[in-house]
Design a protein around this motif. Structure first.
Motif, PDB file in Angstrom:
ATOM      1  N   GLN A   1     -16.630  17.363  30.884  1.00 26.65           N
ATOM      2  CA  GLN A   1     -17.049  18.757  30.743  1.00 26.65           C
ATOM      3  C   GLN A   1     -16.065  19.531  29.873  1.00 26.65           C
ATOM      4  N   ALA A   2     -14.787  19.266  30.028  1.00 28.46           N
ATOM      5  CA  ALA A   2     -13.765  19.958  29.241  1.00 28.46           C
ATOM      6  C   ALA A   2     -13.949  19.683  27.754  1.00 28.46           C
ATOM      7  N   LYS A   3     -14.240  18.449  27.414  1.00 29.82           N
ATOM      8  CA  LYS A   3     -14.431  18.092  26.009  1.00 29.82           C
ATOM      9  C   LYS A   3     -15.672  18.762  25.434  1.00 29.82           C
ATOM     10  N   ILE A   4     -16.727  18.844  26.214  1.00 24.47           N
ATOM     11  CA  ILE A   4     -17.965  19.493  25.750  1.00 24.47           C
ATOM     12  C   ILE A   4     -17.729  20.977  25.505  1.00 24.47           C
ATOM     13  N   LEU A   5     -17.065  21.639  26.451  1.00 31.01           N
ATOM     14  CA  LEU A   5     -16.777  23.062  26.287  1.00 31.01           C
ATOM     15  C   LEU A   5     -15.819  23.291  25.121  1.00 31.01           C
ATOM     16  N   ASN A   6     -14.842  22.434  24.981  1.00 30.43           N
ATOM     17  CA  ASN A   6     -13.870  22.565  23.894  1.00 30.43           C
ATOM     18  C   ASN A   6     -14.541  22.507  22.523  1.00 30.43           C
ATOM     19  N   ASP A   7     -15.592  21.722  22.415  1.00 26.26           N
ATOM     20  CA  ASP A   7     -16.293  21.562  21.132  1.00 26.26           C
ATOM     21  C   ASP A   7     -17.102  22.788  20.724  1.00 26.26           C
ATOM     22  N   LEU A   8     -17.178  23.795  21.593  1.00 25.89           N
ATOM     23  CA  LEU A   8     -17.970  24.993  21.272  1.00 25.89           C
ATOM     24  C   LEU A   8     -17.269  25.910  20.272  1.00 25.89           C
ATOM     25  N   GLY A   9     -15.975  25.721  20.058  1.00 29.03           N
ATOM     26  CA  GLY A   9     -15.262  26.572  19.098  1.00 29.03           C
ATOM     27  C   GLY A   9     -13.773  26.341  19.161  1.00 29.03           C
ATOM     28  N   ASN A  10     -13.082  26.767  18.106  1.00 28.92           N
ATOM     29  CA  ASN A  10     -11.624  26.570  18.082  1.00 28.92           C
ATOM     30  C   ASN A  10     -10.883  27.653  18.866  1.00 28.92           C
ATOM     31  N   ASN A  11     -11.623  28.600  19.441  1.00 27.00           N
ATOM     32  CA  ASN A  11     -11.010  29.661  20.240  1.00 27.00           C
ATOM     33  C   ASN A  11     -11.177  29.423  21.741  1.00 27.00           C
ATOM     34  N   ILE A  12     -11.629  28.220  22.113  1.00 25.79           N
ATOM     35  CA  ILE A  12     -11.907  27.922  23.511  1.00 25.79           C
ATOM     36  C   ILE A  12     -10.636  27.527  24.262  1.00 25.79           C
ATOM     37  N   PHE A  13     -10.458  28.116  25.447  1.00 21.80           N
ATOM     38  CA  PHE A  13      -9.512  27.636  26.430  1.00 21.80           C
ATOM     39  C   PHE A  13     -10.338  27.124  27.605  1.00 21.80           C
ATOM     40  N   VAL A  14     -10.180  25.854  27.911  1.00 19.83           N
ATOM     41  CA  VAL A  14     -10.965  25.271  29.004  1.00 19.83           C
ATOM     42  C   VAL A  14     -10.255  25.542  30.322  1.00 19.83           C
ATOM     43  N   LYS A  15     -10.969  26.190  31.239  1.00 19.66           N
ATOM     44  CA  LYS A  15     -10.379  26.508  32.537  1.00 19.66           C
ATOM     45  C   LYS A  15     -10.499  25.302  33.467  1.00 19.66           C
ATOM     46  N   ILE A  16      -9.353  24.900  33.977  1.00 21.31           N
ATOM     47  CA  ILE A  16      -9.256  23.785  34.903  1.00 21.31           C
ATOM     48  C   ILE A  16      -8.660  24.307  36.209  1.00 21.31           C
ATOM     49  N   PRO A  17      -9.269  24.029  37.355  1.00 25.41           N
ATOM     50  CA  PRO A  17      -8.671  24.478  38.618  1.00 25.41           C
ATOM     51  C   PRO A  17      -7.378  23.735  38.910  1.00 25.41           C
ATOM     52  N   ILE A  18      -6.475  24.378  39.599  1.00 28.01           N
ATOM     53  CA  ILE A  18      -5.179  23.794  39.913  1.00 28.01           C
ATOM     54  C   ILE A  18      -5.327  22.549  40.779  1.00 28.01           C
ATOM     55  N   THR A  19      -6.353  22.497  41.613  1.00 26.44           N
ATOM     56  CA  THR A  19      -6.599  21.321  42.450  1.00 26.44           C
ATOM     57  C   THR A  19      -8.092  20.995  42.456  1.00 26.44           C
ATOM     58  N   TYR A  20      -8.390  19.786  42.910  1.00 19.79           N
ATOM     59  CA  TYR A  20      -9.767  19.423  43.261  1.00 19.79           C
ATOM     60  C   TYR A  20     -10.086  20.067  44.614  1.00 19.79           C
ATOM     61  N   THR A  21     -11.332  19.950  45.060  1.00 21.20           N
ATOM     62  CA  THR A  21     -11.693  20.543  46.349  1.00 21.20           C
ATOM     63  C   THR A  21     -11.023  19.835  47.527  1.00 21.20           C
ATOM     64  N   ASN A  22     -10.468  18.644  47.301  1.00 21.44           N
ATOM     65  CA  ASN A  22      -9.725  17.956  48.362  1.00 21.44           C
ATOM     66  C   ASN A  22      -8.255  18.348  48.369  1.00 21.44           C
ATOM     67  N   GLN A  23      -7.895  19.318  47.544  1.00 17.60           N
ATOM     68  CA  GLN A  23      -6.551  19.909  47.419  1.00 17.60           C
ATOM     69  C   GLN A  23      -5.560  19.020  46.684  1.00 17.60           C
ATOM     70  N   LYS A  24      -6.013  17.910  46.118  1.00 19.20           N
ATOM     71  CA  LYS A  24      -5.134  17.108  45.274  1.00 19.20           C
ATOM     72  C   LYS A  24      -5.038  17.766  43.897  1.00 19.20           C
ATOM     73  N   TYR A  25      -3.849  17.764  43.310  1.00 25.71           N
ATOM     74  CA  TYR A  25      -3.639  18.415  42.019  1.00 25.71           C
ATOM     75  C   TYR A  25      -4.444  17.726  40.912  1.00 25.71           C
ATOM     76  N   THR A  26      -4.868  18.524  39.947  1.00 26.68           N
ATOM     77  CA  THR A  26      -5.634  18.003  38.809  1.00 26.68           C
ATOM     78  C   THR A  26      -4.719  17.546  37.677  1.00 26.68           C
ATOM     79  N   THR A  27      -3.562  17.057  38.028  1.00 28.25           N
ATOM     80  CA  THR A  27      -2.580  16.654  37.018  1.00 28.25           C
ATOM     81  C   THR A  27      -3.094  15.521  36.131  1.00 28.25           C
ATOM     82  N   ASP A  28      -3.933  14.647  36.696  1.00 31.54           N
ATOM     83  CA  ASP A  28      -4.464  13.547  35.889  1.00 31.54           C
ATOM     84  C   ASP A  28      -5.353  14.064  34.766  1.00 31.54           C
ATOM     85  N   VAL A  29      -6.080  15.132  35.048  1.00 26.60           N
ATOM     86  CA  VAL A  29      -6.915  15.770  34.019  1.00 26.60           C
ATOM     87  C   VAL A  29      -6.035  16.477  32.999  1.00 26.60           C
TER      88      VAL A  29
END
Length: 233
Positions: free
Chosen positions: A75-103
């Protein structure tokens, strides 16, 4: 306001609100899935494209809503392709509270601009900053919701801003403001960005207003409203 020391992002503008003159320069835009739902958006990607087309190439943050590494990256790659002014919002954790550091590691490697969102604590910042420190990632700290929990968000934000500004190229964003004065508070603690809803932005023009004049306007407002309503005691 003539010498802005913080960037102002408009939060949750509707399609027909991008051309509003707020009396202050808007430097970018932020959105999330809840805003899309409230706007009645039916097609997430098409609505994102509409918003990007109205953004005039200013920074615009659009959020993923997946809850797994692979889908979130896709999803991040798809949104990023919409323009060079895009910042893709990523939540700090998944819903299981594990950090999204891998992403985050994958997106940094692919040079995708990130707005890391739903941050509430300094410890969360410490956990992810080693991955992001050499990028211009936006770190969205939800000061308003911190206040809602009975904690003095200005102290939390000061601590976070001092740490981030000293140890990285990232920018702290004061998110979920509860009143226009948060613009001043965000500036004072060293945040680089604040995001505000349209009604809050409009009130910034009141900064510096004479309080005696404001008091009299308020008295007259109550008087006129009572008379126009035909109230009697």
């Amino acid at each position: 306001m003539n010498d802005k020391k913080i960037k102002l992002f408009a939060d949750g503008l509707k399609i027909d609100q991008f051309d509003i003159d707020f009396g202050v320069e808007v430097d970018g835009y932020t959105f999330n899935p809840s805003i899309f739902k409230n706007h009645g958006a039916k097609d997430y990607l098409n609505y994102s494209k509409e918003l990007v087309s109205k953004s005039k190439n200013k920074p615009i943050s659009l959020e993923v809503f997946a809850d797994s590494k692979d889908q979130m990256v896709e999803q991040a790659k798809i949104l990023n392709d919409l323009g060079n002014n895009i910042f893709v919002k990523i939540p700090i954790t998944y819903t299981n509270q594990k950090y999204t550091t891998d992403v985050l590691e994958i997106l940094v490697k692919n040079k995708i601009q990130i707005n890391l969102t739903a941050i509430f604590t300094h410890s969360q910042i410490k956990r992810v900053l080693p991955i992001l420190k050499d990028t211009q990632t936006i770190l969205s700290v939800f000061a308003g919701r911190i206040y809602d929990s009975g904690v003095d968000a200005s102290k939390t934000m000061q601590e976070i801003c001092d740490y981030v500004n000293d140890k990285s190229d990232c920018e702290v964003l004061w998110a979920s403001p509860r009143m226009p004065y948060d613009y001043i508070s965000a500036t004072n603690v060293g945040a680089k960005i604040i995001t505000m809803q349209p009604d809050q932005i409009k009130k910034i023009k009141l900064f510096g207003k004479n309080l005696d004049d404001y008091s009299l306007e308020t008295v007259k407002q109550f008087f006129d409203d009572a008379n126009s309503s035909g109230f009697k005691i």
